[in-house]
Design an enzyme around this catalytic site. Structure first.
Site, mmCIF file in Angstrom:
data_model
loop_
_atom_site.group_PDB
_atom_site.id
_atom_site.type_symbol
_atom_site.label_atom_id
_atom_site.label_comp_id
_atom_site.label_asym_id
_atom_site.label_seq_id
_atom_site.Cartn_x
_atom_site.Cartn_y
_atom_site.Cartn_z
ATOM 1 N N GLU A 243 0.848 -1.199 0.000
ATOM 2 C CA GLU A 243 0.000 0.000 0.000
ATOM 3 C C GLU A 243 0.877 1.240 0.000
ATOM 4 O OE1 GLU A 243 -2.147 -0.375 3.648
ATOM 5 O OE2 GLU A 243 -3.467 -1.931 2.863
ATOM 6 N N LYS A 245 2.571 4.521 1.337
ATOM 7 C CA LYS A 245 2.869 4.969 2.697
ATOM 8 C C LYS A 245 2.657 6.472 2.744
ATOM 9 C CE LYS A 245 6.216 4.721 6.399
ATOM 10 N NZ LYS A 245 5.893 6.055 6.851
ATOM 11 N N ARG A 265 -1.882 8.325 17.339
ATOM 12 C CA ARG A 265 -1.010 7.176 17.584
ATOM 13 C C ARG A 265 -0.657 7.062 19.058
ATOM 14 N NH1 ARG A 265 4.186 5.984 17.922
ATOM 15 N NH2 ARG A 265 5.182 4.533 16.485
ATOM 16 N N GLU A 295 -4.399 6.898 7.896
ATOM 17 C CA GLU A 295 -3.492 8.045 7.978
ATOM 18 C C GLU A 295 -4.189 9.239 7.316
ATOM 19 O OE1 GLU A 295 -0.303 7.422 9.284
ATOM 20 O OE2 GLU A 295 0.937 9.067 8.531
ATOM 21 N N PHE A 335 -6.668 2.083 6.051
ATOM 22 C CA PHE A 335 -5.970 0.860 5.640
ATOM 23 C C PHE A 335 -6.253 -0.341 6.526
ATOM 24 C CE2 PHE A 335 -2.628 3.714 7.528
ATOM 25 C CZ PHE A 335 -2.478 3.070 8.723
ATOM 26 N N ARG A 412 5.526 -3.970 16.976
ATOM 27 C CA ARG A 412 6.306 -3.696 15.781
ATOM 28 C C ARG A 412 6.969 -4.998 15.374
ATOM 29 N NH1 ARG A 412 8.059 1.031 14.110
ATOM 30 N NH2 ARG A 412 7.953 2.009 16.134
ATOM 31 N N LYS A 418 7.877 -1.262 6.363
ATOM 32 C CA LYS A 418 7.870 -0.001 5.610
ATOM 33 C C LYS A 418 9.052 0.045 4.655
ATOM 34 C CE LYS A 418 9.589 1.873 9.936
ATOM 35 N NZ LYS A 418 9.198 2.513 11.162
#
Ligand code: ATP
Length: 598
Positions: A243, A245, A265, A295, A335, A412, A418
């Site tokens: 996707e 970023k 966040r 986002e 997303f 994470r 990313k």
């Protein structure tokens, strides 16, 4: 449990530098007071609720001093004199209030009373708050008063982070750390350690399965890991969903009928700042209940071009919202979907969540909400082309997602990776480092009173900050001065307890501020504690420079020790041509440890 017993535990924890002992002590604390488990995590962190809903007491230092003066029956001038001498109102309280002879307040009474102080508002509330605090202080003394005052002042800094509490809860329920992933998952879904501790102590591990995302309560956002190239991504993850970023503000949108909430966040509620997104969630999301992840990016209304992050961030305001909305409209790219009409989707695979997201969002031309486009591929070249295309369009790159992965709240890992700008030869990406101290500087910099910063990464396993670099360039003189002022306000007389360091800076500071740092290379170093294990040297950054302030980050959101170690490995793999990832099994030829580990 009596609050005095909790204060005694605070004292032990404060004096303890071994994390294992702190964890064991916390486990004992939970075991000895299962009825208070729901509030202990808040008090251990000097809060009166989960971070997103912890009320403020609304008492400034002067009023706290006044409450203390009346409780101790001394003039306020005496409090001020002692405060100047000792520099800590907690110690002043301890010296003035003798340990009470009768039974002191319980933990629950203290908590309820403090919540009552916070809830006391309106005319005459300032006087009433002081009275309520005075009564409470009058029932405490000695170190009980010391810690009570520190909580009231918002200065109880025991260095007990979320990770330590999670470890302690695992020890309570399993006797070791084996229950940690299950407890951490429940925590990710409700972002409230009090709820997790309470359920665990009252109903055991299985009671955690009843914790689900709920509209109005933020979920800890899933975070992306890093890998250096598209081919490494495909090698380790297999086929991926890629996707764009977007470089904007991470927002979690919650909908329950007509009610809508937006969280950042860092779990701050910002519903009021983005009226067009709130309206679009009501109008474009065809579901009664939903929790959406995405986002928000600002764009130039005439050309449609995306705005840089700094400009989007200006929309996070409390005032002049309508004016900003007209000049900086936002588009919210969704997303992920975590909850749909009462159904918790966090365990469902990414592909299914994405599909359901498509099915409930009504696309409308120039609407404030859109679903992020995606492509699915197992071809490194195709992924590279996708990243390049995103960069050409002025986006930050791409995020590659494992189609079969659940939503990893608060984690994470390599479920999301990313891929930013060209991940060719030079060092990948930036690091978000926590400032742990600074040197006063020499030569020209001595005039600014600040030379290099001692910076560290976070180790979530041990809940510690470990040094990785001294950083002395990248800011203007004005920025250095501003930073020094901020750091001085959180200076500590000695190394803060959650910090591991072999380097002794001129000034230690509480781990509070996060900076973005670029570096040329990662090297092994005997001077830095990042990744230092079993007598092996640690890891350090070479040629670091500050590239930005990341005050939107909490210290625990900084780059982790594991990320630095992983990047070092990848950096070496590139230079030696050893392209096999850790865990490569020559016997089976499996190069997908992440899938096997799952
Ligand atoms: P962090 O990973 O800690 O958020 P960061 O703010 O430095 O770090 P990056 O490392 O650049 O951000 O990338 C991750 C962030 O990218 C996510 O937190 C999210 O805000 C943003 N993002 C943009 N587009 C997407 C997308 N399609 N999927 C997931 N995240 C996205």
């Amino acid at each position: 449990m009596e609050f005095a017993a909790l204060a005694a535990a605070f004292r032990e924890i404060e004096a303890q530098s071994s994390r294992i002992r702190v964890t064991t002590r916390l486990a004992e604390l939970f075991r000895s007071a299962p009825g208070d488990a729901g509030i202990l995590p808040y008090l251990l962190q000097g809060q009166l609720g989960p971070p997103y809903a912890a009320p403020d007491l609304g008492l400034d230092e002067q009023r706290i001093a006044l409450a203390l003066a009346t409780a101790a029956r001394v003039p306020i001038a005496e409090i001020e004199r002692l405060y100047d001498q000792q520099g800590d109102l907690g110690l002043v309280a301890e010296s003035l209030l003798a340990p009470s002879s009768g039974p002191g307040p319980t933990v629950r009474e203290v908590y309820d009373r403090l919540r009552l102080i916070a809830a006391t508002v309106g005319i005459g509330s300032a006087v009433e708050k002081v009275r309520l605090l005075r009564d409470l202080l009058g029932r405490t003394g000695g170190d009980t008063a010391r810690y009570l005052i520190r909580i009231v002042e918002g200065r109880l800094r025991l260095g007990v982070g979320d990770a330590t509490v999670l470890d302690a809860l695992s020890i309570v329920s399993a006797g070791n750390l084996s229950a940690r992933p299950r407890i951490a998952r429940a925590y990710g879904l409700c972002a409230d350690l009090g709820v997790v501790a309470d359920r665990l102590l009252s109903g055991g591990l299985s009671a955690l399965d009843e914790i689900h995302p709920t509209p109005g309560r933020p979920v800890l956002p899933a975070l992306a890991g890093r890998l250096p190239s598209a081919s490494e991504v495909i090698r380790r993850l297999g086929p991926v969903i890629a996707e764009p970023k977007y470089d904007g503000l991470r927002l979690q949108a919650h909908k329950d009928g007509d009610r809508v909430w937006l969280f950042t966040r860092r779990l701050e509620e910002v519903t009021g700042a983005f009226p067009e997104i709130v309206g679009a969630v009501r109008g474009q999301v065809a579901a009664h209940q939903a929790i959406l992840d995405g986002e928000a990016v600002g764009y130039e209304p005439r050309t449609g071009a995306f705005l840089p992050f700094q400009q989007t961030a200006r929309r996070r305001r409390k005032y002049r919202i309508a004016e900003l909305e007209a000049s900086f409209p936002l588009r919210y790219y969704l997303f992920d979907l975590l909850l749909l009409d009462g159904q918790d989707l966090t365990s469902a695979p990414q592909r299914q969540r994405s599909g359901l997201l498509d099915s409930i969002v009504r696309s409308e031309p120039s609407a404030a909400i859109d679903v992020a486009p995606r492509v699915e591929t197992d071809n490194p070249r195709e992924l590279e082309v996708f990243v390049a295309e995103m960069l050409r369009r002025g986006l930050e790159g791409a995020v590659a997602k494992r189609p079969d992965a659940p939503y990893e709240a608060g984690t994470r890992g390599l479920h999301w990776v990313k891929l930013k700008r060209e991940h060719g030869e030079s060092l990948l990406d930036t690091f978000d480092l926590v400032v742990l101290g600074y040197d006063r500087g020499r030569g020209r910099r001595a005039r600014l009173g600040i030379g290099s910063l001692l910076c560290g990464v976070y180790d979530p396993e041990r809940d510690r900050f470990r040094t990785v670099s001294r950083v002395g360039s990248g800011l203007t003189d004005d920025e250095w001065l501003r930073l020094r002022e901020m750091l001085d306000a959180s200076a500590t007389p000695a190394r803060p307890s959650p910090v591991d360091s072999l380097v002794e800076p001129d000034v230690w500071v509480e781990p509070r501020y996060v900076l973005e740092v670029v570096a040329g290379e990662i090297i092994r170093s005997p001077r830095h504690t990042c990744g230092m294990e079993n007598g092996q040297p640690g890891y350090a950054l070479r040629f670091p420079r500050v590239s930005g302030f990341r005050f939107d980050r909490r210290p625990v959101d900084a780059t982790t020790q594991a990320e630095v170690v992983e990047l070092y490995r990848l950096q070496r793999a590139r230079s030696t041509g050893d392209i096999f990832p850790t865990g490569y099994d020559a016997a089976t030829g499996s190069t997908r440890p992440d899938r096997a580990e799952r």
